[in-house]
Design an enzyme around this catalytic site. Structure first.
Site, PDB file in Angstrom:
ATOM      1  N   ILE A  15       0.866  -0.879  -0.265  1.00 46.32           N
ATOM      2  CA  ILE A  15      -0.142   0.081  -0.247  1.00 46.32           C
ATOM      3  C   ILE A  15       0.693   1.214   0.010  1.00 46.32           C
ATOM      4  O   ILE A  15       0.336   2.266  -0.751  1.00 46.32           O
ATOM      5  CB  ILE A  15      -0.742  -0.345   0.561  1.00 46.32           C
ATOM      6  CG1 ILE A  15      -2.504   1.332   0.769  1.00 46.32           C
ATOM      7  CG2 ILE A  15      -0.234   0.114   3.262  1.00 46.32           C
ATOM      8  CD1 ILE A  15      -3.259   1.003  -0.038  1.00 46.32           C
ATOM      9  N   SER A  37      12.099   1.100   6.045  1.00 40.82           N
ATOM     10  CA  SER A  37      11.476  -0.307   5.481  1.00 40.82           C
ATOM     11  C   SER A  37      12.238  -1.582   6.300  1.00 40.82           C
ATOM     12  O   SER A  37      13.670  -1.057   5.496  1.00 40.82           O
ATOM     13  CB  SER A  37      11.348  -0.156   4.560  1.00 40.82           C
ATOM     14  OG  SER A  37      10.193  -1.326   4.322  1.00 40.82           O
ATOM     15  N   ARG A  38      12.744  -2.516   6.695  1.00 38.00           N
ATOM     16  CA  ARG A  38      13.359  -3.275   7.323  1.00 38.00           C
ATOM     17  C   ARG A  38      13.778  -3.634   5.431  1.00 38.00           C
ATOM     18  O   ARG A  38      15.010  -3.465   5.858  1.00 38.00           O
ATOM     19  CB  ARG A  38      13.192  -4.410   8.323  1.00 38.00           C
ATOM     20  CG  ARG A  38      12.691  -3.799   9.570  1.00 38.00           C
ATOM     21  CD  ARG A  38      11.720  -4.982  10.452  1.00 38.00           C
ATOM     22  NE  ARG A  38      10.950  -5.296   9.322  1.00 38.00           N
ATOM     23  CZ  ARG A  38      10.273  -6.371   9.658  1.00 38.00           C
ATOM     24  NH1 ARG A  38      10.419  -7.169  10.860  1.00 38.00           N
ATOM     25  NH2 ARG A  38       9.226  -6.953   8.471  1.00 38.00           N
ATOM     26  N   LYS A  92      -4.691   1.873   7.959  1.00 31.80           N
ATOM     27  CA  LYS A  92      -6.279   1.035   8.922  1.00 31.80           C
ATOM     28  C   LYS A  92      -5.650  -0.410   8.906  1.00 31.80           C
ATOM     29  O   LYS A  92      -4.956  -0.552   7.368  1.00 31.80           O
ATOM     30  CB  LYS A  92      -7.434   1.114   7.860  1.00 31.80           C
ATOM     31  CG  LYS A  92      -7.570   0.492   6.645  1.00 31.80           C
ATOM     32  CD  LYS A  92      -7.543  -0.661   5.067  1.00 31.80           C
ATOM     33  CE  LYS A  92      -8.160  -1.534   6.667  1.00 31.80           C
ATOM     34  NZ  LYS A  92      -7.663  -3.028   5.679  1.00 31.80           N
ATOM     35  N   ASP A 170      -9.687  -7.383   7.110  1.00 31.74           N
ATOM     36  CA  ASP A 170      -8.344  -6.445   7.239  1.00 31.74           C
ATOM     37  C   ASP A 170      -9.353  -6.131   5.796  1.00 31.74           C
ATOM     38  O   ASP A 170      -9.262  -5.219   6.109  1.00 31.74           O
ATOM     39  CB  ASP A 170      -7.347  -7.641   7.016  1.00 31.74           C
ATOM     40  CG  ASP A 170      -6.212  -6.343   5.527  1.00 31.74           C
ATOM     41  OD1 ASP A 170      -6.317  -5.521   6.384  1.00 31.74           O
ATOM     42  OD2 ASP A 170      -6.580  -6.486   4.467  1.00 31.74           O
TER      43      ASP A 170
HETATM   44  P1  NAP Z   1       2.577  -5.542   3.519  1.00 27.79           P
HETATM   45  O1  NAP Z   1       2.442  -5.357   1.709  1.00 27.79           O
HETATM   46  O2  NAP Z   1       3.304  -7.079   3.534  1.00 27.79           O
HETATM   47  O3  NAP Z   1       3.357  -4.374   3.865  1.00 27.79           O
HETATM   48  C1  NAP Z   1       3.780  -4.191   4.994  1.00 27.79           C
HETATM   49  C2  NAP Z   1       5.037  -3.573   5.590  1.00 27.79           C
HETATM   50  O4  NAP Z   1       5.806  -3.394   6.970  1.00 27.79           O
HETATM   51  C3  NAP Z   1       6.116  -4.759   4.396  1.00 27.79           C
HETATM   52  O5  NAP Z   1       6.289  -4.234   3.861  1.00 27.79           O
HETATM   53  C4  NAP Z   1       6.975  -4.246   5.993  1.00 27.79           C
HETATM   54  O6  NAP Z   1       8.151  -3.660   5.167  1.00 27.79           O
HETATM   55  C5  NAP Z   1       6.493  -3.580   7.050  1.00 27.79           C
HETATM   56  N1  NAP Z   1       6.356  -4.915   8.326  1.00 27.79           N
HETATM   57  C6  NAP Z   1       6.435  -6.240   7.757  1.00 27.79           C
HETATM   58  N2  NAP Z   1       6.367  -6.851   9.844  1.00 27.79           N
HETATM   59  C7  NAP Z   1       6.377  -6.265  10.195  1.00 27.79           C
HETATM   60  C8  NAP Z   1       7.123  -5.694  11.687  1.00 27.79           C
HETATM   61  N3  NAP Z   1       6.527  -6.940  12.303  1.00 27.79           N
HETATM   62  N4  NAP Z   1       7.442  -4.143  12.097  1.00 27.79           N
HETATM   63  C9  NAP Z   1       7.998  -3.269  11.000  1.00 27.79           C
HETATM   64  N5  NAP Z   1       7.594  -3.357   9.762  1.00 27.79           N
HETATM   65  C10 NAP Z   1       7.061  -4.625   9.852  1.00 27.79           C
HETATM   66  O7  NAP Z   1       0.644  -4.486   3.312  1.00 27.79           O
HETATM   67  P2  NAP Z   1       0.199  -3.980   3.005  1.00 27.79           P
HETATM   68  O8  NAP Z   1      -0.631  -4.545   2.271  1.00 27.79           O
HETATM   69  O9  NAP Z   1       1.217  -2.361   2.574  1.00 27.79           O
HETATM   70  O10 NAP Z   1      -1.120  -3.400   4.225  1.00 27.79           O
HETATM   71  C11 NAP Z   1       0.129  -2.664   5.073  1.00 27.79           C
HETATM   72  C12 NAP Z   1      -1.408  -2.048   5.768  1.00 27.79           C
HETATM   73  O11 NAP Z   1      -2.028  -1.232   4.702  1.00 27.79           O
HETATM   74  C13 NAP Z   1      -2.598  -2.674   6.198  1.00 27.79           C
HETATM   75  O12 NAP Z   1      -2.529  -2.567   7.545  1.00 27.79           O
HETATM   76  C14 NAP Z   1      -3.723  -3.124   5.287  1.00 27.79           C
HETATM   77  O13 NAP Z   1      -4.704  -3.463   5.530  1.00 27.79           O
HETATM   78  C15 NAP Z   1      -3.869  -1.636   5.203  1.00 27.79           C
HETATM   79  N6  NAP Z   1      -3.933  -1.232   3.298  1.00 27.79           N
HETATM   80  C16 NAP Z   1      -3.591  -2.308   2.669  1.00 27.79           C
HETATM   81  C17 NAP Z   1      -3.894  -2.488   1.109  1.00 27.79           C
HETATM   82  C18 NAP Z   1      -3.593  -3.122   0.360  1.00 27.79           C
HETATM   83  O14 NAP Z   1      -4.452  -3.017  -0.877  1.00 27.79           O
HETATM   84  N7  NAP Z   1      -3.286  -4.396   0.169  1.00 27.79           N
HETATM   85  C19 NAP Z   1      -4.787  -1.464   0.775  1.00 27.79           C
HETATM   86  C20 NAP Z   1      -5.340   0.082   1.636  1.00 27.79           C
HETATM   87  C21 NAP Z   1      -4.668  -0.406   3.593  1.00 27.79           C
HETATM   88  P3  NAP Z   1      10.233  -4.320   6.293  1.00 27.79           P
HETATM   89  O15 NAP Z   1       9.442  -5.709   6.690  1.00 27.79           O
HETATM   90  O16 NAP Z   1      10.539  -3.940   4.800  1.00 27.79           O
HETATM   91  O17 NAP Z   1      10.118  -3.518   7.182  1.00 27.79           O
END
Ligand code: NAP
Length: 313
Positions: A15, A37-38, A92, A170
């Site tokens: 996102i 980001s890690r 969110k 989610d």
């Molecule tokens: P994602 O692709 O898994 O990305 C999450 C990022 O957070 C990862 O790149 C990771 O980066 C970091 N992360 C993961 N675990 C972590 C940890 N234990 N500690 C610190 N950082 C960590 O997920 P996403 O889809 O972007 O979703 C993230 C949030 O946005 C969620 O709450 C989701 O509900 C919301 N969201 C997502 C969407 C969608 O379409 N995907 C839409 C709207 C809102 P590093 O490992 O590099 O640190």
């Protein structure tokens, strides 16, 4: 604050790259000053740090952070940011529990900074016209169908089906963020069933029923196992006919067949969120509505837990 808001984006996953980076680039009031980001990739020409402690240690001047990590780890990062006096934009859901969001809200108030619990689906173009239509209609029923394929939309995101990852809530919480916005009266859950795969700590599907003080029936069907056509629909029966929000609120169809809004899913939602964030930062206020999160918590409190076949990605 005189110049644009200097913002650090934390958690460079799907996102952050798909929506936050372009929305920030298009907003003259916000400048992307750092990414954190890690493992995730940064943005060319923007300072990149491994975690928030490295960002703090760098001494880079930051006014605000936007947190795009999974919910399980968001509170600790938000608390660090608030302690720095930085304004905080929470993706969110705003946290993994109600208590941690209440605590962040109190800490933000005490520090005099702005906290934004963002609900991107509320900025879908059909939502405000739907709210306006329903404000003076007699509402007879509300049916929510939010069925998507987790393998298509969340590949590799193991955190979603872990404890605190919300599972099907989610995406489902997006539907609840819309329904809590467009209905004129508050409502509460009456019963629910949550399907937990035998190898997962979060539900993969849920069926929820709600009511309000006037006996309005609201039902929601959330399912992460949907193959083929996907559904993000809200159907509202009223004394004036049927109103339907399709595509997560992007397309509104009124009872006379007119479509006051019709755009691609997510289109414009993040620019709306960043406009709102800049507005509350300049006004030194916060915007923290926990109603959607409260309904999810209530589903876990009130719902029957069923075990279903294991989920293997
Ligand atoms: P994602 O692709 O898994 O990305 C999450 C990022 O957070 C990862 O790149 C990771 O980066 C970091 N992360 C993961 N675990 C972590 C940890 N234990 N500690 C610190 N950082 C960590 O997920 P996403 O889809 O972007 O979703 C993230 C949030 O946005 C969620 O709450 C989701 O509900 C919301 N969201 C997502 C969407 C969608 O379409 N995907 C839409 C709207 C809102 P590093 O490992 O590099 O640190």
């Amino acid at each position: 604050m005189s110049g644009p808001i200097r913002l650090a984006l934390i958690g460079m996953g799907k996102i952050a790259h798909d929506q936050h980076v372009p929305a920030i680039a298009a907003d003259a009031d916000i400048v992307l000053t750092a990414t954190v980001s890690r493992n995730g990739e940064g943005v060319a020409g923007v300072a990149h740090f491994r975690d928030i402690d490295d960002l703090i240690a760098s001494g880079l001047e930051i006014d605000a952070v936007a947190l795009c990590t999974p919910p399980q780890v968001r509170r600790a990062i938000a608390a660090r940011a608030i302690a720095q006096g930085w304004h905080v934009f929470l993706e969110k859901p705003p946290g993994a529990t109600l208590a941690e969001v209440a605590q962040l809200s109190a800490a933000a108030d005490a520090a005099g900074i702005s906290l934004f619990a963002s609900w991107h689906s509320r900025y879908a173009p059909g939502v405000e016209p739907a709210r306006a239509f329903l404000a003076d209609a007699e509402i007879r029923s509300v049916t929510v169908t939010w069925r998507e394929d987790i393998r298509v939309w969340h590949p590799g995101q193991g955190w979603i089906l872990e404890a605190g990852g919300f599972g099907v809530f989610d995406p489902g919480i997006n539907a609840l963020s819309i329904v809590t916005r467009i209905l004129p009266r508050p409502f509460f859950i009456t019963d629910a069933e949550l399907d937990f795969p035998s190898n997962c700590a979060a539900p993969i599907a849920a069926r929820l029923r709600f009511a309000d003080d006037l006996g309005l029936a609201i039902s929601a069907d959330f399912d992460f196992r949907q193959e083929g056509p996907q559904s993000w629909d809200i159907v509202v029966e009223t004394d004036r006919g049927t109103l339907t929000l399709h595509d997560g609120g992007a397309r509104l169809v009124l009872p006379d067949g007119s479509e006051p809004s019709h755009s691609a899913a997510l289109h414009g939602e993040y620019s709306g969120l960043y406009r709102r964030f800049a507005e509350i930062v300049h006004a030194r206020t916060s915007d923290v509505d926990i109603a959607p999160l409260r309904h999810v918590a209530d589903a876990f409190l009130r719902g029957e837990r069923l075990t279903v076949e294991p989920f293997i990605e």
